[in-house]
Design an enzyme around this catalytic site. Structure first.
Site, mmCIF file in Angstrom:
data_model
loop_
_atom_site.group_PDB
_atom_site.id
_atom_site.type_symbol
_atom_site.label_atom_id
_atom_site.label_comp_id
_atom_site.label_asym_id
_atom_site.label_seq_id
_atom_site.Cartn_x
_atom_site.Cartn_y
_atom_site.Cartn_z
ATOM 1 N N THR C 63 34.515 -6.172 -36.745
ATOM 2 C CA THR C 63 33.373 -5.725 -36.470
ATOM 3 C C THR C 63 32.262 -6.692 -36.489
ATOM 4 O O THR C 63 32.106 -7.462 -37.300
ATOM 5 C CB THR C 63 32.955 -4.531 -37.457
ATOM 6 O OG1 THR C 63 31.945 -3.676 -37.011
ATOM 7 C CG2 THR C 63 32.892 -4.938 -39.025
ATOM 8 N N GLU C 64 31.371 -6.603 -35.366
ATOM 9 C CA GLU C 64 30.585 -7.714 -34.930
ATOM 10 C C GLU C 64 29.460 -7.835 -35.841
ATOM 11 O O GLU C 64 28.958 -9.028 -36.088
ATOM 12 C CB GLU C 64 29.955 -7.505 -33.734
ATOM 13 C CG GLU C 64 29.199 -6.438 -33.359
ATOM 14 C CD GLU C 64 30.240 -5.160 -32.765
ATOM 15 O OE1 GLU C 64 31.348 -5.066 -33.053
ATOM 16 O OE2 GLU C 64 29.748 -4.687 -31.633
#
Lengths: 241, 245, 241, 245
Positions: C63-64
């Site tokens: 997840t960025e």
């Protein structure tokens, strides 16, 4: 007269011993490092600066191979070949130290986060150009390390160097003849004879070692020096702290 | 002696000036330094450029700073979020400027600003409206857009632990933009859940080394933005609160 | 005849229910994610892909906002507002997870280290252009998040989308009319009706949902599709795993 | 199941091909993956471009790889060190090429390569011979030189701990170039002092996330370069050693 002549000759032969010694040069430089500074010290005399930080000041040492909070040399027990400084000597880490990788370490340097870097020099010019990585000799193995990054990125660059080469040639010049490490990067020069500021208007002698005259320094300098109104003769102790 | 602790959130932000650029850590509420933001609202500095991934939610924290008219421009990647009320209204009425930046380009611009890199090339946004007016360049057959490093006068961030040198750790995904913003700001102000002794943070586990930190205030029980929003809290500057009494 | 007409009308009204449902679209996409992949899932239907990874495959989710090794939704006890995904929903971290800052997170994306990204779409063109961040409407608040970085940096881009808009307009087109997220970035499209590969020679229909014909898909597509020699009708289960 | 462990140093390096670019971690001996380098010597791949801060010392490790004629070109910042014998001789006789790069530019080029940045601007080396032939550009009145990102086919690095996903920690200043080289190489091969269970490395303290790692071999008692040099050890490839018997 004969006696005097002998005395003069002796004095000439002892030129290398007059002025400040290596310890005193480091000690003098250390006086200009403010409390709370983040400092990177080059190999050689600059390394000695850490021994002379005046009492009451806390200074944090950065070594570009990935440590902020470098401490003293290790005891035999503390020795770890994985804990070294940029000169590849064994060191220690103080409480409050931090390790990081080379990318982050040079982000600190390039990003203007290090306050002071003390380096040696082959030549310094009147404009503050520094040459300290190569004589430009054709058969030399070129090696630059982190010097160009340090002079480009650190806020204040101090140079500690003998005023002349071993053969008596001036190292402080109108222009460097050796390949540059950086242009207009040096802020102040500490030699065995004096302290010189690099200012927009030129080189300004601001302090003399005991017994050294302005003329004595000027004779050993390759560019015209200016003299601050009140040049003090700084009589450091013998290099002990 | 190096001791970067300050007496209060108010004294931490005291030197922020009108017109300054302020980076504020956090991704949504995770990592948002809400007490420092509220101190900045009390402080009252105006005409600020604020860098944050979002624009806050409800009427507390960053949203309250915007609502209080202190922000002239937002630089962010995602100004719309659930419960984001304040920014959309001001933006539509032309009262606040927006520089929209892809999230990774925003992160890299901040990292570049902190690392002494004035510009770099990225593939992100090539062929889109966000590359309009930017220099394009081809490397090995691929097009890239040139993006500029981003610096700030101040960064406000939230840490989990801090020592007096300013070494920091963070909690989980609350880390997000904080370490790079700490690098890119001239003055980095930190609210930390906990102050610890020098050496309590293992040197191997320091995330932000103290060199990037200028002021630290311990806020051991920080407020949680989502809870405040749920409770319908509206943050009003202390002066206004006083005036209302 | 009357009965048939009614049946046809009913069938038209039920268009949204024929083909694959949202769970099945996610399930179909999950079949194409290889063991050992590093995967970033967009908000919405793409998030569901994580529930349908075939048995025996281990996939790591990025997840960025700074986590590799994202796990399931937390229980009430596990809930931590500092542990969220890019959609700002509470998540967990698996054993073997790693946290990092945004600079490092997007270095993973931009540097081609993430294997697969699954995203939603407003429009996809025959060349693989994607529009999924803005309708270009004048009064809209533009918001792009990490979408442009993901499509520019991730090796394989999968799109999951309803084949048409709610009003029946084609989303798969010769050219996107909305502002682009990226040019020539999409590799494969999973819709409620079919699976389409984006190939240099154009869009290739490679799979149909049960009961769906090539012509049915073509009628709802804004560009001419090609059909792979053996289009299979993939009869997924009801979305349970 | 993700399990990046490999059976031996030999199998780790088996896919390295003639002509590949290899990044090798370490600053002097700290962090030098000496067992992996020796496996590469045994493997015999030739015409390599090697990226390392130095050129090795004595006649082991990187120096032995160079002495064995496998390296066509070195990219480094400081090819002269104490006990560096092999490189200077080959360099003077024109048998090895050298690309000299300032240490911080080298680090940033590697980081850029790993982060998808094809080029960036830096003040480092402006006005020096190392900027010759490079593009200069002025930003806000200061000159900068454009430098290119650097990638590799393989990285060989040394870690302290690793798990089967490839998450890594390092020991003190042995960290140096390893994390950024792991990012910049298509294949990152790791020798670790210790393999640990998944979860044994706290997610907050992972230095190199597993996404950057391809193969791991546990070398629990690695040799120390300085000790080998002191003992006068000369590393000979296993084939040669065999041939001599």
């Amino acid at each position: 007269m004969n006696t005097l002549a002998t005395s003069n000759q002796q004095s000439n032969r002892q030129t290398a011993q007059i002025g400040w010694n290596r310890e005193q040069m480091a000690q003098r430089c250390a006086q200009d490092i403010e409390d709370g500074s983040y400092v990177n010290l080059g190999i050689g005399i600059p390394e000695k600066v850490a021994q002379y930080v005046p009492d009451g000041r806390e200074v944090i040492y950065h070594t570009e191979n990935g440590l902020l909070g470098m401490g003293n040399s290790p005891t035999a027990d503390e020795h770890d070949p994985d804990l070294i400084n940029a000169g590849k000597k064994a060191v220690t880490a103080i409480p409050g130290a931090a390790y990081f990788h080379h990318g982050d370490s040079f982000a600190m340097i390039r990003g203007n986060h290090i306050d002071v870097c003390v380096l040696g020099a082959m030549q310094v010019s009147a404009k503050g150009d520094l040459a300290n990585w190569s004589t430009g000799a054709v058969d030399a193995i070129p090696a630059v390390g982190g010097a160009m990054d340090l002079v480009a990125g650190v806020k204040t660059i101090f140079i500690i160097t003998q005023h002349t080469t071993k053969t008596g040639d001036a190292k402080i010049l109108a222009e460097c003849s050796f390949p540059l490490t950086g242009q207009k990067v040096v802020n102040r020069i500490y030699t065995d004879l004096c302290v010189i500021d690099v200012r927009p208007e030129g080189l300004m002698l601001i302090e003399l070692a005991p017994g050294i005259s302005f003329d004595y320094v000027q004779q050993r300098t390759g560019v015209t020096l200016q003299s601050a109104a009140h040049v003090t003769m700084n009589n450091l102790n013998e290099g002990q702290k | 002696m190096i001791d970067k602790r300050v007496a209060s959130c108010a004294s931490a932000v005291a030197n922020i000036k009108d017109g300054d650029t302020i980076m504020i850590g956090g991704f949504g509420e995770a990592g948002s330094p809400i007490e420092l933001i509220h101190a900045l609202i009390d402080h009252g500095a105006k005409n600020l450029t604020v860098v944050n991934n979002n624009t806050g939610s409800g009427r507390v924290g960053l949203a309250a700073l915007i609502e209080n008219g202190q922000v002239a421009k937002m630089i962010c990647s995602y100004p719309r979020t659930a419960n984001s009320l304040v920014f959309p209204e001001l933006y539509r009425s032309g009262k606040i400027a927006l520089e929209l930046v892809p999230q990774g380009t925003l992160a890299e611009r901040i990292r570049a600003g902190g690392a002494g890199i004035p510009a770099f090339f990225t593939k992100t946004s090539v062929g889109t409206p966000l590359a309009d007016g930017k220099e394009l360049r081809n490397f090995e057959g691929e097009n890239y857009v040139m993006e500029r490093g981003l610096k700030a006068d101040f960064a406000l961030i939230k840490a989990k632990q801090a020592d007096r040198y300013g070494n920091l750790t963070f909690n989980k995904t609350a880390r997000n933009f904080a370490p790079i913003m700490a690098m890119a700001a001239k003055n980095t102000l930190v609210q930390t859940n906990e102050m610890v002794e020098l050496g309590a943070i293992d040197a191997e586990n320091v995330i932000t080394p103290g060199i990037f930190v200028n002021g630290i205030i311990e806020v051991s029980k920080p407020q949680q933005e989502s809870q405040l929003v749920k409770d319908g809290v509206v943050y009003l500057p202390i002066k206004s609160q006083g005036a209302e009494k």
